[in-house]
Design an enzyme around this catalytic site. Structure first.
Site, PDB file in Angstrom:
ATOM      1  N   ASP A  91      -1.638  10.264 -14.309  1.00  0.00           N
ATOM      2  CA  ASP A  91      -1.280  10.437 -15.721  1.00  0.00           C
ATOM      3  C   ASP A  91      -0.665  11.801 -15.996  1.00  0.00           C
ATOM      4  OD1 ASP A  91      -3.661  11.823 -15.258  1.00  0.00           O
ATOM      5  OD2 ASP A  91      -4.883  10.459 -16.432  1.00  0.00           O
ATOM      6  N   ASN A 160     -16.371   8.728 -21.612  1.00  0.00           N
ATOM      7  CA  ASN A 160     -16.392   7.427 -22.295  1.00  0.00           C
ATOM      8  C   ASN A 160     -15.998   6.284 -21.343  1.00  0.00           C
ATOM      9  OD1 ASN A 160     -13.669   7.808 -21.964  1.00  0.00           O
ATOM     10  ND2 ASN A 160     -13.140   7.808 -24.130  1.00  0.00           N
ATOM     11  N   HIS A 162     -13.303   6.229 -19.313  1.00  0.00           N
ATOM     12  CA  HIS A 162     -11.881   6.011 -19.025  1.00  0.00           C
ATOM     13  C   HIS A 162     -11.547   6.386 -17.582  1.00  0.00           C
ATOM     14  CE1 HIS A 162     -11.014  10.349 -20.523  1.00  0.00           C
ATOM     15  NE2 HIS A 162     -10.555  10.336 -19.294  1.00  0.00           N
ATOM     16  N   GLU A 167      -8.184   4.358 -22.035  1.00  0.00           N
ATOM     17  CA  GLU A 167      -9.319   4.531 -22.936  1.00  0.00           C
ATOM     18  C   GLU A 167     -10.052   3.201 -23.152  1.00  0.00           C
ATOM     19  OE1 GLU A 167     -10.310   7.383 -23.580  1.00  0.00           O
ATOM     20  OE2 GLU A 167      -8.907   8.679 -24.628  1.00  0.00           O
TER      21      GLU A 167
HETATM   22  C1  GLP Z   1      -8.981  13.346 -17.689  1.00  0.00           C
HETATM   23  C2  GLP Z   1      -8.121  12.623 -16.668  1.00  0.00           C
HETATM   24  C3  GLP Z   1      -8.918  11.664 -15.866  1.00  0.00           C
HETATM   25  C4  GLP Z   1     -10.165  12.346 -15.351  1.00  0.00           C
HETATM   26  C5  GLP Z   1     -11.030  12.730 -16.502  1.00  0.00           C
HETATM   27  C6  GLP Z   1     -12.323  13.395 -16.088  1.00  0.00           C
HETATM   28  O1  GLP Z   1      -9.081  12.685 -18.890  1.00  0.00           O
HETATM   29  N1  GLP Z   1      -7.040  11.938 -17.261  1.00  0.00           N
HETATM   30  O2  GLP Z   1      -8.132  11.173 -14.808  1.00  0.00           O
HETATM   31  O3  GLP Z   1     -10.857  11.480 -14.511  1.00  0.00           O
HETATM   32  O4  GLP Z   1     -10.281  13.629 -17.279  1.00  0.00           O
HETATM   33  O5  GLP Z   1     -12.143  14.753 -16.012  1.00  0.00           O
HETATM   34  P1  GLP Z   1     -13.174  15.796 -15.430  1.00  0.00           P
HETATM   35  O6  GLP Z   1     -13.138  15.626 -13.971  1.00  0.00           O
HETATM   36  O7  GLP Z   1     -12.631  17.131 -15.865  1.00  0.00           O
HETATM   37  O8  GLP Z   1     -14.491  15.482 -16.024  1.00  0.00           O
END
Ligand code: GLP
Length: 278
Positions: A91, A160, A162, A167
């Site tokens: 993303d 959440n 995702h 989402e």
């Molecule tokens: C973002 C990314 C996800 C990732 C998530 C968790 O929203 N788009 O791909 O898995 O964050 O992030 P973190 O590892 O900082 O908790």
């Protein structure tokens, strides 16, 4: 440096127990994030050594940082040739250029790409500044298919549930698309946007169907902030309301947790899934 070994070459009764609940086969609990980084970096090195032209699906976020750091260390030491591999990131924020310090492109450069001899022409991320975002999303999907699809997809998970930026409520048959980020996700990610920078309201993300088409998936969740969603994942049916429950339908997925992220799973289960530090 501690190495990790699977304590589980399973006892017959455990093998029986696990075989009757395939969800359990996916879960592995490690002592901490460093042990997971050790495990995942070793896996990456093995896979790239066996298939130098592997197609990787890459993730961003705090969870991936120790993994990329350990991978870079080991790859440099072994002089691993990464020049033939292809990668697709999950993303990118809409409105941030590849050069913007908070873009996922900048994250990838900082944590991975700048350290090893990748072929830059094979490293794909969605373009957050694309003029026609829908068309760009379709082209990103097509490019993934032309490259033969993802061999190994790395995933983190949002609080959440995702994955990528899919989402809650995202259809399981979605392809790469533009998404409005939830308030929760923007709040969680605001820690990466210190100062006055505002977390973008939308992003381009690989879709759920593309993630599920990956031939193999490794999802990592670390820290107590992921404990609640992991307990929900464990207890829940497969539902679009908790996007990563769809992984229960994937034939080759591993979910790697540290003890903090696993802390709200049932106690007996935690015990049986623990990966011992040696
Ligand atoms: C973002 C990314 C996800 C990732 C998530 C968790 O929203 N788009 O791909 O898995 O964050 O992030 P973190 O590892 O900082 O908790």
């Amino acid at each position: 440096m501690r190495s990790t070994v699977l304590r589980s070459a399973p006892f017959p009764q455990r093998a029986f127990f696990f075989a009757h609940n395939p969800t359990l086969l996916m879960l592995h609990i490690f002592p901490d994030a460093a042990a997971i980084a050790e495990h995942v970096s070793t896996t990456l090195i093995e896979k790239i050594s066996i298939k130098p032209e592997i197609v990787l699906g890459l993730a961003t976020g705090g969870t991936m940082e120790p993994i990329y750091a350990r991978f870079v260390e080991k790859a440099l030491r072994r002089r691993l040739d990464v020049s033939a591999l292809t990668s697709f990131n999950l993303d990118e924020y809409v409105g941030l250029s590849a050069g913007h310090p908070k873009s996922y492109c900048a994250y990838m450069r900082q944590h991975l790409f700048q350290h090893l001899d990748f072929d830059a022409s094979r490293l794909y991320l969605p373009d957050g500044l694309a003029h026609d975002l829908d068309r760009h999303s379709q082209e990103y999907s097509t490019k993934m298919q032309q490259c033969g699809g993802i061999d190994l997809q790395l995933l983190g998970v949002g609080a959440n549930g995702h994955i990528g930026f899919n989402e809650p409520g995202t259809p399981f048959d979605s392809c790469c698309h533009v998404v409005q980020l939830s308030d929760r996700t923007r709040m969680d990610n605001s820690r990466f946007f210190e100062g006055n920078a505002i977390v973008p309201a939308s992003a381009i993300t690989m879709g759920m169907s593309e993630i599920m088409r990956a031939r193999e998936i490794l999802l990592v969740a670390t820290g107590e902030g992921k404990a609640e969603i992991m307990a929900e994942w464990y207890a829940s049916e497969v539902t679009e309301a908790i996007p990563f429950t769809v992984l229960k339908r994937h034939a080759r997925v591993k979910i790697l947790l540290d003890e903090a992220a696993a802390s709200l799973l049932p106690g007996s289960l935690r015990e049986s899934l623990m990966v011992a530090a040696a």
